[in-house]
Design a protein around this motif. Structure first.
Motif, mmCIF file in Angstrom:
data_model
loop_
_atom_site.group_PDB
_atom_site.id
_atom_site.type_symbol
_atom_site.label_atom_id
_atom_site.label_comp_id
_atom_site.label_asym_id
_atom_site.label_seq_id
_atom_site.Cartn_x
_atom_site.Cartn_y
_atom_site.Cartn_z
ATOM 1 N N LYS A 82 -57.835 -12.442 23.733
ATOM 2 C CA LYS A 82 -57.246 -11.181 23.263
ATOM 3 C C LYS A 82 -57.616 -10.928 21.796
ATOM 4 O O LYS A 82 -57.492 -11.837 20.984
ATOM 5 N N ASP B 213 -51.861 -23.441 27.761
ATOM 6 C CA ASP B 213 -50.874 -22.353 27.854
ATOM 7 C C ASP B 213 -51.216 -21.316 28.929
ATOM 8 O O ASP B 213 -50.347 -20.532 29.315
ATOM 9 N N ASP C 156 -59.162 -9.644 36.189
ATOM 10 C CA ASP C 156 -60.312 -10.030 35.352
ATOM 11 C C ASP C 156 -61.153 -11.104 36.050
ATOM 12 O O ASP C 156 -62.380 -11.057 36.066
ATOM 13 N N TYR D 223 -48.981 -8.250 32.834
ATOM 14 C CA TYR D 223 -50.119 -8.932 32.213
ATOM 15 C C TYR D 223 -50.858 -9.897 33.158
ATOM 16 O O TYR D 223 -52.093 -9.848 33.271
HETATM 17 P P1 TYM Z 1 -55.456 -15.937 24.139
HETATM 18 O O1 TYM Z 1 -56.182 -14.794 23.536
HETATM 19 O O2 TYM Z 1 -54.036 -16.171 23.746
HETATM 20 O O3 TYM Z 1 -56.229 -17.281 23.848
HETATM 21 C C1 TYM Z 1 -57.617 -17.406 24.186
HETATM 22 C C2 TYM Z 1 -57.911 -18.821 24.662
HETATM 23 O O4 TYM Z 1 -57.563 -19.763 23.644
HETATM 24 C C3 TYM Z 1 -56.693 -20.752 24.171
HETATM 25 N N1 TYM Z 1 -55.735 -21.150 23.147
HETATM 26 C C4 TYM Z 1 -55.470 -22.428 22.823
HETATM 27 N N2 TYM Z 1 -55.967 -23.589 23.289
HETATM 28 C C5 TYM Z 1 -55.485 -24.724 22.738
HETATM 29 N N3 TYM Z 1 -54.564 -24.729 21.744
HETATM 30 C C6 TYM Z 1 -54.037 -23.602 21.253
HETATM 31 N N4 TYM Z 1 -53.140 -23.616 20.276
HETATM 32 C C7 TYM Z 1 -54.493 -22.356 21.792
HETATM 33 N N5 TYM Z 1 -54.213 -21.046 21.538
HETATM 34 C C8 TYM Z 1 -54.979 -20.334 22.380
HETATM 35 C C9 TYM Z 1 -55.979 -20.070 25.347
HETATM 36 O O5 TYM Z 1 -55.485 -21.006 26.258
HETATM 37 C C10 TYM Z 1 -57.094 -19.213 25.900
HETATM 38 O O6 TYM Z 1 -57.908 -19.970 26.772
HETATM 39 N N6 TYM Z 1 -54.247 -14.514 28.793
HETATM 40 C C11 TYM Z 1 -55.332 -15.010 27.947
HETATM 41 C C12 TYM Z 1 -56.529 -14.094 27.893
HETATM 42 C C13 TYM Z 1 -57.072 -13.717 29.218
HETATM 43 C C14 TYM Z 1 -57.806 -14.554 30.109
HETATM 44 C C15 TYM Z 1 -58.163 -13.734 31.213
HETATM 45 C C16 TYM Z 1 -58.191 -15.886 30.082
HETATM 46 C C17 TYM Z 1 -56.998 -12.500 29.801
HETATM 47 N N7 TYM Z 1 -57.657 -12.490 30.992
HETATM 48 C C18 TYM Z 1 -58.880 -14.240 32.298
HETATM 49 C C19 TYM Z 1 -58.912 -16.402 31.153
HETATM 50 C C20 TYM Z 1 -59.233 -15.570 32.240
HETATM 51 C C21 TYM Z 1 -54.804 -15.156 26.527
HETATM 52 O O7 TYM Z 1 -53.837 -14.576 26.142
HETATM 53 O O8 TYM Z 1 -55.577 -15.902 25.708
#
Ligand code: TYM
Length: 334
Positions: A9, A148, A134, A127
């Protein structure tokens, strides 16, 4: 070939959590073993308020971070979600497949909506259905994400299974989450019980991909720890979340395991380990942040890559969407 899909995102700057939990692994999956599709999920970002004046820049910054980290448009499809309408169209169909009870179990919604869920957008609630679209609009089989996102990928499987059952054909694959390595849940530097996130209150709790060397050194120096030195074995990190987090970050940045890091640093105090970690992080991140800055000064270059990626994405997604409409019995005669 198995197909990989994943997304980020554009809801703030990229963090070390995004890099280690996602982007770095996406880079490694490029190659003959997988067909790789990576997306800046701007439609997901607006489930919470995004200022229209900054959404485009945030989208380009995430794309720049992916490119600078080694996502190669010659090897992967890279695009932003809003340029491929099939995602939103399939999401509507999935809204009619997914059950309210499934959505009610989603912990990310509960965390993000907070106490006043009545004020959350309907989009935030739906969401996971867009996320399933996707993934499934490409028939993706593997989704590399941080810890997460596991629950959302499992919901994607539930939606696929129910669709296949309801419409009588094994049309959508049951996608596997790929959650492997030492840094699948990078924690907040000031509080080892919370994950590092783009939108946390204090900048000191996260490493941003655009932080300079001094900032990175300062943040690790001030990171919360306990007074004990590093143990010799991973078991010695149990109940020491802050210590474990720094060891895991070190392991992920140096492509090794926590066991190996402890073998090399057993008995070290934080006064030694933290500067070593900062040096390693700067060595790995500085070239990425330099290239990000160069790209962000060339928005046309980024936009051209995203446009080309969207075209290639659509060539895969549209026939799958069309077949879905067909299975559901719609009239689509033009
Ligand atoms: P988002 O934008 O919050 O995070 C993107 C990716 O980074 C990983 N991530 C982490 N991994 C380890 N430690 C952390 N502290 C941490 N913070 C973020 C997330 O696990 C993610 O892989 N819903 C998703 C976006 C999305 C998506 C999809 C992902 C939308 N459609 C289809 C995979 C497939 C999200 O909010 O990611």
């Amino acid at each position: 070939t198995p197909r990989v899909f994943s997304g980020i995102k554009p809801s703030g700057g990229l963090t070390l959590g995004n890099y280690l939990g996602a982007i770095k692994r996406w880079v490694d999956m490029q190659g003959p073993a997988f067909e790789t599709i990576y997306c800046v999920v701007d439609l997901h970002a607006i489930t919470v308020w995004q200022d229209p004046a900054t959404l485009a820049d945030a989208t380009r910054e995430v794309a720049a971070g992916m490119l600078a980290s080694g996502i190669d448009p010659a090897k992967s499809i890279l695009f932003n979600q809003a340029q491929v309408p099939a995602h939103a169209e399939l999401a509507w169909l999935f809204n009619c497949v997914a059950r309210l009870g499934w959505m009610n179990r989603m912990t990310q919604f509960k965390d993000k909506a907070g106490k006043n869920a009545e004020k959350a957008s309907l989009g935030l609630y739906a969401y996971p259905s867009l996320m399933a679209a996707d993934i499934l609009v490409y028939h993706a089989t593997h989704v590399p994400v941080g810890e997460d996102q596991k629950q959302h990928v499992e919901l994607t499987r539930d939606i696929a299974a129910k669709f296949n059952h309801d419409y009588g054909e094994a049309f959508f694959p049951l996608t596997e989450p790929v959650i492997e390595g030492p840094a699948m849940r990078v924690m907040n530097l000031r509080d080892g019980s919370k994950k590092m996130s783009k939108s946390g209150d204090s900048d000191m709790e996260r490493i941003n991909m655009t932080d300079d060397a001094d900032t990175i050194a300062k943040k690790f120096k001030k990171a919360r720890t306990d007074p004990e030195p590093l143990p010799g074995e991973v078991a010695g990190l149990a109940d020491r979340p802050e210590a474990k987090n720094l060891v895991d970050i070190y392991a992920a940045l140096s492509d090794t395991t926590a066991e190996a890091v402890l073998r090399d640093h057993a008995g070290a105090g934080w006064g030694t380990f933290k500067p070593a970690l900062a040096e390693l992080a700067v060595e790995k991140l500085a070239p990425i942040s330099d290239e990000m800055k160069r790209l962000m000064a060339a928005p046309d270059e980024i936009d051209a890559i995203l446009a080309k990626g969207a075209e290639r994405a659509e060539a895969i997604a549209n026939p799958i969407l069309e077949r879905t409409f067909d299975l559901m019995g719609f009239v689509r005669s033009r």
